[in-house]
Design a protein around this motif. Structure first.
Motif, short mmCIF file in Angstrom:
data_model
loop_
_atom_site.label_atom_id
_atom_site.label_comp_id
_atom_site.label_asym_id
_atom_site.label_seq_id
_atom_site.Cartn_x
_atom_site.Cartn_y
_atom_site.Cartn_z
N ARG A 153 -57.27 -7.11 6.14
CA ARG A 153 -56.76 -6.08 5.22
C ARG A 153 -55.52 -5.42 5.79
O ARG A 153 -54.50 -5.27 5.11
N LEU A 154 -55.55 -5.03 7.06
CA LEU A 154 -54.40 -4.39 7.68
C LEU A 154 -53.21 -5.35 7.76
O LEU A 154 -52.06 -4.95 7.54
N ALA A 155 -53.48 -6.63 8.05
CA ALA A 155 -52.40 -7.62 8.18
C ALA A 155 -51.69 -7.87 6.86
O ALA A 155 -50.52 -8.26 6.85
N SER A 156 -52.37 -7.61 5.75
CA SER A 156 -51.75 -7.88 4.44
C SER A 156 -51.03 -6.66 3.88
O SER A 156 -50.43 -6.75 2.81
N GLU A 157 -51.04 -5.54 4.58
CA GLU A 157 -50.45 -4.30 4.06
C GLU A 157 -48.95 -4.20 4.27
O GLU A 157 -48.32 -3.31 3.72
N SER A 158 -48.36 -5.07 5.07
CA SER A 158 -46.93 -4.99 5.35
C SER A 158 -46.42 -6.40 5.61
O SER A 158 -47.19 -7.31 5.94
#
Length: 132
Positions: free
Chosen positions: A35-40
């Motif tokens: 999830r975090l990796a797909s935020e930016s």
């Protein structure tokens, strides 16, 4: 080779990391990494005292890219994420780990190999992190 000067990277922690709701706090660490990796466009999982993490941040900053940096030593659940990254990579230490466009690039050795062989810039362009 000289790169255009860019703003220095920041130490970012997503609002969900600072005050995680119950659903996020019970999330599997690998799901949280995804999830975090797909935020930016570019995400670096780092530890603030790690020299290789610093080198990764400087590399992207020097190229004019502003990565989202998650400092795991400043996150209460950072150790869980670090263990998840170790499982994902199959190596130790687990940082720095770079994601571009939500896809795992890998640790610093993979990032530098991509930079040297000329595949890093196209990845950054494709993810919308670099406009050249």
């Amino acid at each position: 080779m000289q790169y255009q000067a860019a703003e220095p990277w920041g130490y970012y922690m997503a609002p969900a990391v600072r005050s995680a709701p119950a659903a996020v706090s019970t999330m599997d660490p690998l799901e949280r990494v995804a999830r975090l990796a797909s935020e930016s466009a570019v995400v670096i999982f780092s530890v603030s005292s790690c020299c290789m993490c610093h080198a990764a941040k400087r590399l992207f900053s020097g190229m004019g890219v502003s990565p989202m940096v998650y400092e795991l030593d400043q996150d209460p659940r950072g150790k869980e994420i670090e263990r998840a990254l170790q499982r994902l990579l199959g190596t130790s230490p687990a940082v720095p780990v770079v994601f571009i466009g939500g896809k795992l690039v890998g640790a610093m050795d993979r990032v530098m190999a991509s930079h040297i062989n000329g595949t890093l810039v196209p990845l950054l362009k494709e993810a919308g992190a670099l406009w050249l």
